[in-house]
Design an enzyme around this catalytic site. Sequence first.
Site, PDB file in Angstrom:
ATOM      1  N   CYS A  38       0.824  -1.114   0.132  1.00 18.74           N
ATOM      2  CA  CYS A  38       0.039  -0.093   0.093  1.00 18.74           C
ATOM      3  C   CYS A  38       0.857   1.224  -0.014  1.00 18.74           C
ATOM      4  O   CYS A  38       1.999   1.327   0.338  1.00 18.74           O
ATOM      5  CB  CYS A  38      -0.853  -0.040   1.207  1.00 18.74           C
ATOM      6  N   ARG A  62       4.631   0.460  -6.305  1.00 13.55           N
ATOM      7  CA  ARG A  62       4.490  -0.212  -5.081  1.00 13.55           C
ATOM      8  C   ARG A  62       3.598  -1.578  -5.260  1.00 13.55           C
ATOM      9  O   ARG A  62       3.591  -2.457  -4.614  1.00 13.55           O
ATOM     10  CB  ARG A  62       4.182   0.478  -3.779  1.00 13.55           C
ATOM     11  N   TRP A 118      -3.003  -2.382  -1.623  1.00 14.27           N
ATOM     12  CA  TRP A 118      -2.606  -3.685  -2.221  1.00 14.27           C
ATOM     13  C   TRP A 118      -3.246  -4.623  -1.199  1.00 14.27           C
ATOM     14  O   TRP A 118      -2.989  -4.731   0.113  1.00 14.27           O
ATOM     15  CB  TRP A 118      -1.169  -3.939  -2.048  1.00 14.27           C
ATOM     16  N   ASN A 160      -1.050   1.520   5.852  1.00 15.27           N
ATOM     17  CA  ASN A 160      -0.365   0.505   5.215  1.00 15.27           C
ATOM     18  C   ASN A 160       0.278  -0.500   6.500  1.00 15.27           C
ATOM     19  O   ASN A 160       0.653  -0.032   7.396  1.00 15.27           O
ATOM     20  CB  ASN A 160       0.966   1.143   4.529  1.00 15.27           C
ATOM     21  N   GLY A 161      -0.132  -1.620   6.105  1.00 15.46           N
ATOM     22  CA  GLY A 161       0.160  -2.661   7.248  1.00 15.46           C
ATOM     23  C   GLY A 161      -0.733  -3.617   7.428  1.00 15.46           C
ATOM     24  O   GLY A 161      -1.620  -3.557   6.778  1.00 15.46           O
ATOM     25  N   GLU A 178      18.420 -16.574  -9.450  1.00 16.73           N
ATOM     26  CA  GLU A 178      17.835 -15.192  -9.838  1.00 16.73           C
ATOM     27  C   GLU A 178      17.407 -15.139 -11.266  1.00 16.73           C
ATOM     28  O   GLU A 178      16.404 -14.538 -11.250  1.00 16.73           O
ATOM     29  CB  GLU A 178      19.133 -14.299  -9.793  1.00 16.73           C
ATOM     30  N   LYS A 215      13.583 -13.583 -11.757  1.00 20.59           N
ATOM     31  CA  LYS A 215      13.246 -12.727 -12.699  1.00 20.59           C
ATOM     32  C   LYS A 215      12.029 -13.149 -13.595  1.00 20.59           C
ATOM     33  O   LYS A 215      11.303 -12.301 -14.110  1.00 20.59           O
ATOM     34  CB  LYS A 215      14.492 -12.281 -13.594  1.00 20.59           C
ATOM     35  N   GLU A 256       8.548 -13.758 -11.898  1.00 20.85           N
ATOM     36  CA  GLU A 256       7.728 -12.927 -11.516  1.00 20.85           C
ATOM     37  C   GLU A 256       7.126 -11.819 -12.334  1.00 20.85           C
ATOM     38  O   GLU A 256       6.238 -10.855 -11.899  1.00 20.85           O
ATOM     39  CB  GLU A 256       8.656 -12.109 -10.494  1.00 20.85           C
ATOM     40  N   HIS A 282      19.502 -35.871 -10.468  1.00 20.28           N
ATOM     41  CA  HIS A 282      18.825 -36.231  -8.964  1.00 20.28           C
ATOM     42  C   HIS A 282      17.404 -35.734  -8.984  1.00 20.28           C
ATOM     43  O   HIS A 282      16.683 -35.580  -7.958  1.00 20.28           O
ATOM     44  CB  HIS A 282      19.800 -35.484  -7.791  1.00 20.28           C
ATOM     45  N   LYS A 319       6.503  -3.712  -4.679  1.00 18.75           N
ATOM     46  CA  LYS A 319       8.106  -3.591  -4.619  1.00 18.75           C
ATOM     47  C   LYS A 319       8.647  -3.709  -3.167  1.00 18.75           C
ATOM     48  O   LYS A 319       9.727  -4.039  -3.049  1.00 18.75           O
ATOM     49  CB  LYS A 319       8.051  -1.771  -4.808  1.00 18.75           C
TER      50      LYS A 319
HETATM   51  C1  AGP Z   1      12.665  -9.032  -6.564  1.00 19.47           C
HETATM   52  O1  AGP Z   1      12.699  -8.851  -8.259  1.00 19.47           O
HETATM   53  C2  AGP Z   1      11.333  -9.136  -5.914  1.00 19.47           C
HETATM   54  N1  AGP Z   1      10.767  -7.840  -6.296  1.00 19.47           N
HETATM   55  C3  AGP Z   1      11.496  -9.438  -4.422  1.00 19.47           C
HETATM   56  O2  AGP Z   1      12.051 -10.726  -4.390  1.00 19.47           O
HETATM   57  C4  AGP Z   1      12.412  -8.517  -3.719  1.00 19.47           C
HETATM   58  O3  AGP Z   1      13.520  -8.942  -3.985  1.00 19.47           O
HETATM   59  C5  AGP Z   1      12.094  -9.092  -2.083  1.00 19.47           C
HETATM   60  O4  AGP Z   1      10.836  -8.661  -1.718  1.00 19.47           O
HETATM   61  C6  AGP Z   1      13.180  -8.380  -1.120  1.00 19.47           C
HETATM   62  O5  AGP Z   1      13.152  -6.982  -1.264  1.00 19.47           O
HETATM   63  P1  AGP Z   1      14.019  -6.099  -0.329  1.00 19.47           P
HETATM   64  O6  AGP Z   1      15.324  -6.432  -1.172  1.00 19.47           O
HETATM   65  O7  AGP Z   1      13.378  -4.761  -0.515  1.00 19.47           O
HETATM   66  O8  AGP Z   1      14.035  -6.327   1.058  1.00 19.47           O
END
Ligand code: AGP
Length: 612
Positions: free
Chosen positions: A2, A27, A76, A102-103, A485, A489, A492, A508, A607
């Site tokens: 949020c 966000r 959100w 937010n929370g 990673e 990418k 997501e 395995h 974000k």
């Molecule tokens: C990464 O592409 C994602 N958006 C997500 O995994 C992110 O890395 C994770 O939420 C950690 O966020 P931060 O680095 O702000 O702690």
Amino acid sequence: MCGIIGYVGNRPAQGILLKGLKRLEYRGYDSSGISVIHSQKNKISTRKSPGKIANLENLLIKSSLCGNIGIAHVRWATHGAPTQANAHPHRDCKGEIAIVHNGIIENYASLKSSLIKEGHYFKSQTDTEVIVHLIEKFYKRIPLEEAVRKALKLLDGSFALGVISSREPDKLIGARSSSPLIVGVGKGENFLASDVPAVLDSTKEVIFLEENELVVLTKPRIKITNIDGSVISRDSTRITWDIAEAQKQGYKHFMLKEINEQPKIAENILKLRLQKETNRIFFEEQKIPQEKLKKIKQISIVACGTAYHAGLVGKYILEAICKIPVSVDVSSEFRYRNLLIDNETLVIAVSQSGETADTLAGIREARKLGSSVLSICNVPGSSLTRESDGLIYTHAGPEMGVASTKAYTAQLLAFYLLAFYLANIRNVLSQEQIAQYFAELKKIPGQQKKILKDQDAIARLSRRHSHFGSFLYLGRQINFPSALEGALKLKEISYIPAEGYAAGEMKHGPIALIDEYRAVVCIVNESHVYEKMLSNLQEIRARDGKLIAIASSGDKKIKVQAKEVIYVPRCDELFSPLLVALPLQLIAYHIARKRGCDVDQPRNLAKSVTVE
Ligand code: AGP
């Protein structure tokens, strides 16, 4: 996550609040809303809508809100679907108070049932709505500020709040616990926001609120108090980057802009951190005493998502250079695990936003056990930076794309520099070795630039593979985390199932997946396990897997194994994650674009995950 924006001043609030909301879109959200106190009638008017902010703007075109104090929110969804009723702001029974949040309020259910018994009427399924009814309950006999304070003391969980009331139409109240909240300091006007970009159009002076602080904003004044009411004085911080940096600057998406910024960022970081003549490293914000760092017996890295993958690369770097045992945990596991750490453990928290709830909870556990916490973070003033013993800012600039790219490679650079810094303190490297490593490191920005020169070819290759229903990413040693990673990418932002695996694990299990419907991205750069990777490629080819190889320039063998090859400049394998990250990011970006996905704001993602 949020996003909150609030305004009190002499200008019409509606336009300022909408603009601020748009700066917070990155966000991730699924509904939005706004409340303004009407300047003449002294009553609160509210507009809310599910979906994008454009839907809210359409409501406001039909009937705008006039007044110069208000709050707005992008939600959100956590408790309750993204509907008009569940969108913020939420109002009390009489409509005299409006709130944005937010929370997550962990004890909202018990609070809600007692408030209903007391006659309060709820219009939403959200946890947030209990807060405004609690304030209403106390607001009968005491001023708004005190009513808010009393209400907050009953809440369990996390909150960043904005509150207004038509009974005190000159005040905008904010409060935070575990969720970020800042004050934008203007001239005859003040702002409240979840994050800096929301206020940068109007001011560069911000105040970062700390844990359990409450702020009362009027046009001329800012009063910060702690939860018990004692007044706190806090200087403002001048933000050095401007809103343009947080914009797209001609790129189609923030993500593509941020991928292309990486060579410049790497160059800036090395200039900032490396003292040319002596090869000394500057970490001015690193405050853990060197004496303490000398005695460290183990390192424990804690992070989430992409930051976790940076931590896994960090393990290979720190163990190779500093000869210190390193463990790496995802924060959500670390915070609940039986931790065998103590005052001879250095806990390194990695976080782009510095607001990730699980990572914050993890370092709080670590500090209770006596460990020193060093944070690698991209946002000055964020909660993580204020709760750590030592800091390394990644200096990647604002990262607006939800999928982390430039912050990731900046986190990697922080690990390389930290490793050299610790090796120097602990005398585990000769000056010649350090000079050699630095010479390699200084080549990285130019090598990254070279990779980006080929991005059109990488785009074409990616689009040729955009129809595959699932991907496997394989890597070994320091590029095993690179494979993880790369898979993150892709999944997501394109929503294609993708899995990263240690290539040595193929026999395995994962080899059962290989057939002509599976695309396999292999990181097979020059390394001490290169031949092993070539065997993996043969295994994949023998089962008709569709191969994409990321190999070192000049590799003569790879074309025998793979038709589709992306070359990265040859480098010491220790530094190769800084290079292979770029094609992995571009593959994900171009496949997602080909599939028409919302690259910068992927569905369901935020974000910064400021709740558990
Ligand atoms: C990464 O592409 C994602 N958006 C997500 O995994 C992110 O890395 C994770 O939420 C950690 O966020 P931060 O680095 O702000 O702690």
